[in-house]
Enzyme design. Sequence first.
Site, mmCIF file in Angstrom:
data_model
loop_
_atom_site.group_PDB
_atom_site.id
_atom_site.type_symbol
_atom_site.label_atom_id
_atom_site.label_comp_id
_atom_site.label_asym_id
_atom_site.label_seq_id
_atom_site.Cartn_x
_atom_site.Cartn_y
_atom_site.Cartn_z
ATOM 1 N N HIS A 1 0.865 -1.194 0.000
ATOM 2 C CA HIS A 1 0.000 0.000 0.000
ATOM 3 C C HIS A 1 0.898 1.240 0.000
ATOM 4 C CE1 HIS A 1 -3.418 2.514 0.578
ATOM 5 N NE2 HIS A 1 -3.720 2.269 1.834
ATOM 6 N N HIS B 1 -2.350 -2.485 -9.582
ATOM 7 C CA HIS B 1 -3.386 -1.861 -8.737
ATOM 8 C C HIS B 1 -4.613 -2.757 -8.718
ATOM 9 C CE1 HIS B 1 -6.032 1.201 -7.030
ATOM 10 N NE2 HIS B 1 -4.914 1.818 -6.677
ATOM 11 N N ASP C 1 2.538 5.356 -6.688
ATOM 12 C CA ASP C 1 3.780 5.278 -5.903
ATOM 13 C C ASP C 1 5.040 5.227 -6.750
ATOM 14 O OD1 ASP C 1 1.864 3.377 -3.679
ATOM 15 O OD2 ASP C 1 2.822 5.281 -3.192
HETATM 16 C C1 SDX Z 1 -1.555 2.058 -3.390
HETATM 17 O O1 SDX Z 1 -6.290 0.579 -3.229
HETATM 18 C C2 SDX Z 1 -5.807 1.794 -3.529
HETATM 19 O O2 SDX Z 1 -6.497 2.644 -4.041
HETATM 20 C C3 SDX Z 1 -4.364 1.988 -3.124
HETATM 21 C C4 SDX Z 1 -3.735 3.310 -3.549
HETATM 22 C C5 SDX Z 1 -4.364 4.478 -2.827
HETATM 23 O O3 SDX Z 1 -4.305 5.595 -3.372
HETATM 24 O O4 SDX Z 1 -4.796 4.270 -1.663
HETATM 25 O O5 SDX Z 1 -3.857 3.496 -4.950
HETATM 26 C C6 SDX Z 1 -2.248 3.361 -3.173
HETATM 27 O O6 SDX Z 1 -1.501 1.277 -2.481
HETATM 28 C C7 SDX Z 1 -0.984 1.759 -4.751
HETATM 29 C C8 SDX Z 1 -0.334 0.338 -4.829
HETATM 30 C C9 SDX Z 1 1.068 0.415 -4.187
HETATM 31 N N1 SDX Z 1 1.656 -0.956 -4.101
HETATM 32 C C10 SDX Z 1 2.588 -1.384 -4.944
HETATM 33 O O7 SDX Z 1 3.036 -0.721 -5.887
HETATM 34 C C11 SDX Z 1 3.113 -2.777 -4.618
HETATM 35 C C12 SDX Z 1 3.217 -3.611 -5.898
HETATM 36 N N2 SDX Z 1 1.873 -3.850 -6.392
HETATM 37 C C13 SDX Z 1 1.290 -5.174 -6.137
HETATM 38 O O8 SDX Z 1 1.620 -5.693 -4.882
HETATM 39 C C14 SDX Z 1 -0.184 -5.238 -6.509
HETATM 40 O O9 SDX Z 1 -0.303 -4.706 -7.764
HETATM 41 C C15 SDX Z 1 -1.246 -4.642 -5.594
HETATM 42 C C16 SDX Z 1 -1.122 -5.102 -4.192
HETATM 43 C C17 SDX Z 1 -1.168 -3.151 -5.636
HETATM 44 C C18 SDX Z 1 -2.606 -5.063 -6.134
HETATM 45 O O10 SDX Z 1 -2.598 -6.417 -6.144
HETATM 46 P P1 SDX Z 1 -3.932 -7.335 -6.227
HETATM 47 O O11 SDX Z 1 -5.065 -6.562 -6.783
HETATM 48 O O12 SDX Z 1 -4.127 -8.018 -4.906
HETATM 49 O O13 SDX Z 1 -3.530 -8.379 -7.339
HETATM 50 P P2 SDX Z 1 -2.520 -9.604 -7.145
HETATM 51 O O14 SDX Z 1 -1.405 -9.279 -6.172
HETATM 52 O O15 SDX Z 1 -3.354 -10.811 -6.875
HETATM 53 O O16 SDX Z 1 -1.861 -9.673 -8.596
HETATM 54 C C19 SDX Z 1 -2.593 -10.211 -9.725
HETATM 55 C C20 SDX Z 1 -1.516 -10.732 -10.681
HETATM 56 C C21 SDX Z 1 -0.536 -11.700 -9.995
HETATM 57 O O17 SDX Z 1 -0.017 -12.554 -11.005
HETATM 58 P P3 SDX Z 1 -0.610 -14.055 -11.125
HETATM 59 O O18 SDX Z 1 -0.378 -14.722 -9.772
HETATM 60 O O19 SDX Z 1 -2.085 -13.896 -11.455
HETATM 61 O O20 SDX Z 1 0.212 -14.671 -12.232
HETATM 62 O O21 SDX Z 1 -0.702 -9.641 -11.145
HETATM 63 C C22 SDX Z 1 0.637 -9.820 -10.689
HETATM 64 C C23 SDX Z 1 0.579 -10.815 -9.536
HETATM 65 O O22 SDX Z 1 1.823 -11.500 -9.418
HETATM 66 N N3 SDX Z 1 1.117 -8.519 -10.194
HETATM 67 C C24 SDX Z 1 2.388 -8.107 -10.258
HETATM 68 C C25 SDX Z 1 2.386 -6.829 -9.691
HETATM 69 N N4 SDX Z 1 1.145 -6.504 -9.306
HETATM 70 C C26 SDX Z 1 0.363 -7.557 -9.619
HETATM 71 N N5 SDX Z 1 3.517 -8.709 -10.717
HETATM 72 C C27 SDX Z 1 4.659 -7.992 -10.596
HETATM 73 N N6 SDX Z 1 4.758 -6.768 -10.067
HETATM 74 C C28 SDX Z 1 3.636 -6.144 -9.603
HETATM 75 N N7 SDX Z 1 3.726 -4.924 -9.084
#
Ligand code: SDX
Length: 385
Positions: free
Chosen positions: A227, A266, A320
């Site tokens: 997050h 996201h 971010d």
């Molecule tokens: C914020 O919710 C909000 O609005 C949050 C926010 C706000 O303003 O409050 O926008 C702020 O928190 C932005 C996000 C910051 N976090 C990151 O940048 C961390 C990296 N991002 C990931 O951890 C991820 O994208 C999340 C946590 C943000 C969202 O993940 P989800 O919706 O739970 O999806 P998931 O983790 O289940 O991923 C789905 C697929 C997976 O692959 P498969 O297992 O299906 O093969 O997408 C892949 C994931 O591995 N994936 C990524 C990735 N994000 C998703 N792979 C590599 N790098 C990434 N960043």
Amino acid sequence: MESSNTQNNTYAKGLEGVIAAETEIGFVDGQEGRLVYRGYDISVLSENSNYEEISYLLNFGKLPNRKQMTEYLEQMRANSEVPQDTYDLIQTYGKKAHPMVTLRTVISNLASYDPRESDSSIENQKRIAISIIAKMPAIVGAIHRTILGKDILKSRSELSYAGSFLYYALGRNPDPVETKIMDTALMLHADHGMNASTFSALVTISTLADIYSATTSAISTLKGPLHGGANERALKMIMDIGSPEKAGPYLEAMVARKEKIMGFGHRVYKVYDPRAKILKKYASYISEKSDKKSIFETANKVEEIMINKLGEKGIFPNVDFYSGMIYYSMGLTPEIFTPIFALGRISGWTARSLEYLQNNKLFRPKALYVGERGPKTYISIQERQ
Ligand code: SDX
């Protein structure tokens, strides 16, 4: 089993896709890549408004007229004084605690000076909301000065919200351009639907706890790398990569290790985060101005590679990815990036808490029990293997 329907219960891990409340405050369009605060598109607000106006809009429902804005700024100034005990606490935590640990402790501690903290009436909770918002620039600025081993600066309330934060944090008068950029970053961070930290705030306020408790829950939740903690890690990753040429192999290795690339992806946006688009422009400008252009060039290469590799999965830069290099270019240290996220989001947390409180319903979901149903026979410890 990620989701199912049992006896008209809905199971969705992480509440993915579940609507948990109604709101008039903000709307995130994940398909179109739009962010709207009470009907105003954030791209329009970021060009024409300022953080103080946005804070009023989110908390009180409309853009203020001149009289309302003057009164709001007076309320903010009247509440901006931070208790000396708070500064003492910040210095006690000093460099030994992560700034988000210090921030959540200090905000929670503010309640101990407020004899009416438990009065759950809307008017009283609005008073608390304004009191916390008004103190955030000095508190986050003091935490930054403390981790740098510098003395804490006292009140300069004639400056704007963004300008006063930069003064408290950097110990110098900010120039108008960096103030505008920080003000825009704070506007972009002010609210974002039912994100994890906002949800934490709502769960807390739904028990009729208070805004101090709700914002402490939210700050604690924001700390996590999935997050708000991603901005600090995204910049550290970009600096670790070092140059555009090294981005490819570095990212290949991370993806091969199934590591999440910080600043990408996201839960809602499956297109480019509209906030990242705006921040990217400022990141390009300010990194060049502060002789950190190579950081931006490396980031740009990371973006290009990541979109080629994972764009079709709906993984694009999020808020971010570029925010950290903007703050770093201003002279802010990476450990303070997530508290800066909180400095912006505080108005969204308070607005949504106050809105929910007016039509409250205790949050109490279920868990799908997948353990042994029993009943099992109790065996004394003497008999147990
Ligand atoms: C914020 O919710 C909000 O609005 C949050 C926010 C706000 O303003 O409050 O926008 C702020 O928190 C932005 C996000 C910051 N976090 C990151 O940048 C961390 C990296 N991002 C990931 O951890 C991820 O994208 C999340 C946590 C943000 C969202 O993940 P989800 O919706 O739970 O999806 P998931 O983790 O289940 O991923 C789905 C697929 C997976 O692959 P498969 O297992 O299906 O093969 O997408 C892949 C994931 O591995 N994936 C990524 C990735 N994000 C998703 N792979 C590599 N790098 C990434 N960043």
